[in-house]
Design a protein around this motif. Structure first.
Motif, PDB file in Angstrom:
ATOM      1  N   TRP A 120      -8.818  12.351   8.342  1.00 30.92           N
ATOM      2  CA  TRP A 120      -7.752  12.705   9.197  1.00 30.92           C
ATOM      3  C   TRP A 120      -7.161  11.187   9.537  1.00 30.92           C
ATOM      4  O   TRP A 120      -6.192  11.025  10.313  1.00 30.92           O
ATOM      5  CB  TRP A 120      -8.373  13.209  10.600  1.00 30.92           C
ATOM      6  N   GLY A 121      -7.787  10.130   9.252  1.00 30.82           N
ATOM      7  CA  GLY A 121      -7.173   8.896   9.674  1.00 30.82           C
ATOM      8  C   GLY A 121      -7.048   8.599  11.026  1.00 30.82           C
ATOM      9  O   GLY A 121      -7.838   8.873  11.802  1.00 30.82           O
ATOM     10  N   THR A 122      -5.737   8.446  11.417  1.00 32.54           N
ATOM     11  CA  THR A 122      -5.416   7.927  12.944  1.00 32.54           C
ATOM     12  C   THR A 122      -4.781   9.078  13.302  1.00 32.54           C
ATOM     13  O   THR A 122      -3.892   9.033  14.610  1.00 32.54           O
ATOM     14  CB  THR A 122      -4.658   6.801  12.979  1.00 32.54           C
ATOM     15  N   THR A 123      -4.817  10.493  12.882  1.00 31.39           N
ATOM     16  CA  THR A 123      -4.150  11.525  13.645  1.00 31.39           C
ATOM     17  C   THR A 123      -4.688  12.008  14.781  1.00 31.39           C
ATOM     18  O   THR A 123      -3.839  12.222  15.643  1.00 31.39           O
ATOM     19  CB  THR A 123      -4.514  12.873  12.784  1.00 31.39           C
ATOM     20  N   GLU A 176       0.847  -1.189   0.141  1.00 34.20           N
ATOM     21  CA  GLU A 176      -0.050   0.060  -0.027  1.00 34.20           C
ATOM     22  C   GLU A 176       0.774   1.361   0.029  1.00 34.20           C
ATOM     23  O   GLU A 176       0.381   2.351   0.631  1.00 34.20           O
ATOM     24  CB  GLU A 176      -0.808  -0.164   1.263  1.00 34.20           C
ATOM     25  N   TYR A 177       2.289   1.424  -0.526  1.00 28.26           N
ATOM     26  CA  TYR A 177       2.899   2.278  -0.552  1.00 28.26           C
ATOM     27  C   TYR A 177       2.329   3.678  -1.421  1.00 28.26           C
ATOM     28  O   TYR A 177       1.902   3.290  -2.521  1.00 28.26           O
ATOM     29  CB  TYR A 177       4.245   1.797  -1.230  1.00 28.26           C
ATOM     30  N   GLY A 178       2.177   4.704  -1.057  1.00 30.36           N
ATOM     31  CA  GLY A 178       1.696   5.841  -1.663  1.00 30.36           C
ATOM     32  C   GLY A 178       0.279   6.068  -1.264  1.00 30.36           C
ATOM     33  O   GLY A 178      -0.216   7.123  -1.701  1.00 30.36           O
ATOM     34  N   LYS A 179      -0.506   5.108  -0.789  1.00 36.55           N
ATOM     35  CA  LYS A 179      -1.905   5.224  -0.500  1.00 36.55           C
ATOM     36  C   LYS A 179      -2.061   6.123   0.771  1.00 36.55           C
ATOM     37  O   LYS A 179      -1.278   6.067   1.690  1.00 36.55           O
ATOM     38  CB  LYS A 179      -2.595   3.998  -0.422  1.00 36.55           C
ATOM     39  N   VAL A 180      -2.923   6.886   0.871  1.00 39.12           N
ATOM     40  CA  VAL A 180      -3.295   7.875   1.923  1.00 39.12           C
ATOM     41  C   VAL A 180      -4.916   7.661   2.357  1.00 39.12           C
ATOM     42  O   VAL A 180      -5.695   7.570   1.515  1.00 39.12           O
ATOM     43  CB  VAL A 180      -3.014   9.332   1.743  1.00 39.12           C
ATOM     44  N   ALA A 181      -5.186   7.561   3.685  1.00 35.39           N
ATOM     45  CA  ALA A 181      -6.172   7.028   4.152  1.00 35.39           C
ATOM     46  C   ALA A 181      -6.828   8.436   4.104  1.00 35.39           C
ATOM     47  O   ALA A 181      -6.518   9.630   4.183  1.00 35.39           O
ATOM     48  CB  ALA A 181      -6.031   6.786   5.843  1.00 35.39           C
ATOM     49  N   PRO A 182      -8.158   8.281   3.665  1.00 37.15           N
ATOM     50  CA  PRO A 182      -9.230   9.452   3.529  1.00 37.15           C
ATOM     51  C   PRO A 182      -9.350  10.424   4.977  1.00 37.15           C
ATOM     52  O   PRO A 182      -9.304   9.696   6.069  1.00 37.15           O
ATOM     53  CB  PRO A 182     -10.583   8.897   3.403  1.00 37.15           C
TER      54      PRO A 182
END
Length: 103
Positions: A61-64, A53-59
């Motif tokens: 705020w994710g786990t911020t 999953e390199y380069g994929k970003v969670a939509p």
């Protein structure tokens, strides 16, 4: 070792590389130079699914928020440790110093 010359505004630098130049295989980068492929190892093959999953970003705020919570708790922990070390908080039977460590 091979040597490449790089020219920057009338100054030339020689870059020493350990890898031999092989223009027959590999991928092309932005400068249309061939880059040699990496060495394939058993460990690399086993770890490859972890990098799928390199380069994929969670939509969103994710786990911020969770990360911020743990950072805050860690900061509180560090402040408590600092206050104990600085003797701002005095605990029963807790002394700071080298003599206390030898007892």
């Amino acid at each position: 070792m091979t040597q490449d010359s790089k020219h920057f505004s009338n100054v030339s630098f020689k870059v020493l590389t350990m890898a031999p130049k092989n223009k027959k295989s590999g991928k092309k980068d932005d400068d249309d130079k061939l880059i040699e492929p990496g060495k394939i190892t058993t460990v690399g093959t086993l770890l490859k699914p972890l990098n799928s999953e390199y380069g994929k970003v969670a939509p969103g705020w994710g786990t911020t928020v969770l990360m911020g919570l743990f950072m805050g708790l860690f900061a509180v922990f560090l402040v408590i440790i600092l206050e104990i070390y600085n003797s701002s908080v005095i605990l029963d039977d807790v002394t700071m110093g080298w003599k206390a460590l030898s007892q």
